[in-house]
Scaffold this motif. Structure first.
Motif, short mmCIF file in Angstrom:
data_model
loop_
_atom_site.label_atom_id
_atom_site.label_comp_id
_atom_site.label_asym_id
_atom_site.label_seq_id
_atom_site.Cartn_x
_atom_site.Cartn_y
_atom_site.Cartn_z
N THR A 58 0.85 -1.20 0.00
CA THR A 58 0.00 0.00 0.00
C THR A 58 0.88 1.24 0.00
O THR A 58 1.77 1.36 0.86
CB THR A 58 -0.92 0.03 1.23
OG1 THR A 58 -1.79 -1.12 1.20
CG2 THR A 58 -1.76 1.29 1.26
N TRP A 111 -8.42 8.03 0.06
CA TRP A 111 -7.95 6.78 -0.55
C TRP A 111 -8.15 6.81 -2.06
O TRP A 111 -9.11 7.39 -2.57
CB TRP A 111 -8.70 5.59 0.04
CG TRP A 111 -8.22 5.21 1.40
CD1 TRP A 111 -8.68 5.67 2.60
CD2 TRP A 111 -7.18 4.28 1.70
NE1 TRP A 111 -7.98 5.10 3.63
CE2 TRP A 111 -7.06 4.23 3.11
CE3 TRP A 111 -6.34 3.49 0.92
CZ2 TRP A 111 -6.13 3.42 3.76
CZ3 TRP A 111 -5.41 2.67 1.57
CH2 TRP A 111 -5.31 2.64 2.96
N MET A 147 -2.96 5.68 -0.06
CA MET A 147 -3.58 6.51 0.97
C MET A 147 -2.84 7.84 1.05
O MET A 147 -1.62 7.87 1.22
CB MET A 147 -3.54 5.84 2.34
CG MET A 147 -4.28 6.65 3.41
SD MET A 147 -4.16 5.97 5.08
CE MET A 147 -2.50 6.47 5.53
#
Length: 396
Positions: A171, A238, A258
């Protein structure tokens, strides 16, 4: 005569002691239980199990391979294995339940009753979706039965799950200040297969994210450069970035992104909740911190209610302050009126910071005891719990 009696007493004592020793030696040892795990189960797993009866009486469960190592599997694959059970006892073995340790592992239709000398089976499936990175995976399956030797048999399925395309990090996180410029992060794409892979067509799902693709090693490695573009709104947002590959089983890679935007001025807590103590001054503390490159400066703190005293004090880190708000004894807001604390700042977007004052009504205090018989001290008044009223953030 006395010598004769003394001799007889000594002989009698010796005979009594010998009798006790013989009795102790003839007492059979207590039945022992083995604390070792059943064959094929992990060390230390399960509870101590009684050993199988020497004459094989009752149902006895045996597994040909209690631990199944599937080696390596690609993420998303479903690993299947069937455990073979044998009843080596002289009574019917009843399998009452088969319980996997997590939702990713499931058991199929197993053999419920196994006659003496016969075999049965328990089919198990492990779904590797969500696993990856080359980390070992191990899951348990508990078999409940009426077996005399192991009524809670542990079965193990383990191996290594890998991804054909490894993304590092999984991520992408971008942290920026609200008045900052473009913030950039990178995500590395590595081909773990034996065949060359081509990456193409990177796309962002959000307008505030821009992405470009950079080839590092042809067919093996590439890099996504993700840029967050102003204007920025405080808080977390996001998005995602997708990129195409030439792998038939992984045609698209999705990378979550993010964006975390720190407020230019952080005020905690955002409101002052009065949690007043009876008969004394009560102080609440509010922490104010500037996060931009320009050093925050605060001045002229005051309350809309003149009875409330306010003071601003610098803390250790530059640009951080404590705002102390003191309420006099038995302070109450006038019915239908609100109050707030304000403090001026040098930030152009926030010249005045406003923190509201919130009051919750307490019920009457309950005296917990009589005055002390010696000192005459008044007992402490305890307020019944008020689950709806939040507590003050801190007290000095």
């Amino acid at each position: 005569m006395k010598s004769m009696r003394l001799y007889a007493s000594v002989v009698l004592s010796m005979m009594t002691a010998a009798t006790f020793r013989v009795a102790a030696q003839s007492t059979p040892p207590p039945t022992s239980f083995s604390a070792a795990p059943a064959p094929g189960s992990p060390a230390g797993a399960g509870s101590p199990v009684a050993p199988a009866p020497a004459d094989g009486s009752g149902p006895i469960i045996q597994v040909d391979q209690g631990t199944f190592d599937f080696g390596k599997a690609q993420t998303g694959e479903k690993v299947h294995h069937t455990y073979i059970l044998t009843n080596t006892g002289n009574a019917t073995l009843h399998i009452t339940n088969v319980q996997p340790s997590c939702h990713c592992t499931t058991a199929g239709d197993w053999t419920h009753d196994i006659e003496p000398g016969k075999t049965g089976q328990i089919p198990v499936q492990l779904d590797t979706t969500g696993f990856g990175g080359g980390a070992p995976v191990q899951r348990m399956v508990t078999v409940y039965s009426n077996a005399k030797n192991d009524p809670r048999k542990l079965l193990v399925i383990k191996g290594i799950v890998w991804k054909p395309i490894e993304t590092t990090p999984g991520t992408a996180v971008i942290s920026v200040a609200p008045d900052g410029s473009n913030a950039v992060t990178t995500v590395r794409l590595v081909n773990r297969t034996e065949n060359p892979v081509t990456f193409s067509n990177p796309v962002s799902t959000k307008s505030f994210l821009a992405v470009t693709l950079k080839e590092i090693k042809p067919g093996q490695e590439a890099e996504l450069v993700i840029t967050a573009q102003p204007p920025f709104n405080p808080g977390s947002s996001w998005g995602a970035v997708t990129v195409n590959t030439t792998l038939s089983n992984t045609p698209t890679i999705n990378v979550p992104v993010m964006l975390s935007v720190v407020p230019a001025v952080q005020v905690y807590p955002g409101q002052i909740v009065m949690n007043l103590l009876p008969g004394r001054w009560t102080t609440n503390r509010v922490t104010i911190h500037g996060t931009t490159t320009n050093l925050l400066s605060l001045s002229n703190p005051k309350a809309s209610d003149s009875r409330v005293q306010v003071q601003v004090l610098p803390m250790g880190p530059k640009g951080m302050y404590n705002l102390l708000v003191a309420f006099p004894p038995d302070f109450q807001l006038e019915p239908g009126k609100s109050a707030e604390v304000t403090v001026e700042s040098n930030h152009p977007r926030f010249p005045v910071l406003k923190i509201p004052i919130v009051q919750y009504t307490h019920r009457k205090p309950v005296v917990t005891g009589a005055p002390h018989p010696i000192s005459g001290a008044t007992p402490v008044a305890a307020f019944p719990a008020n689950t709806n009223a939040p507590q003050a953030a801190a007290h000095p």
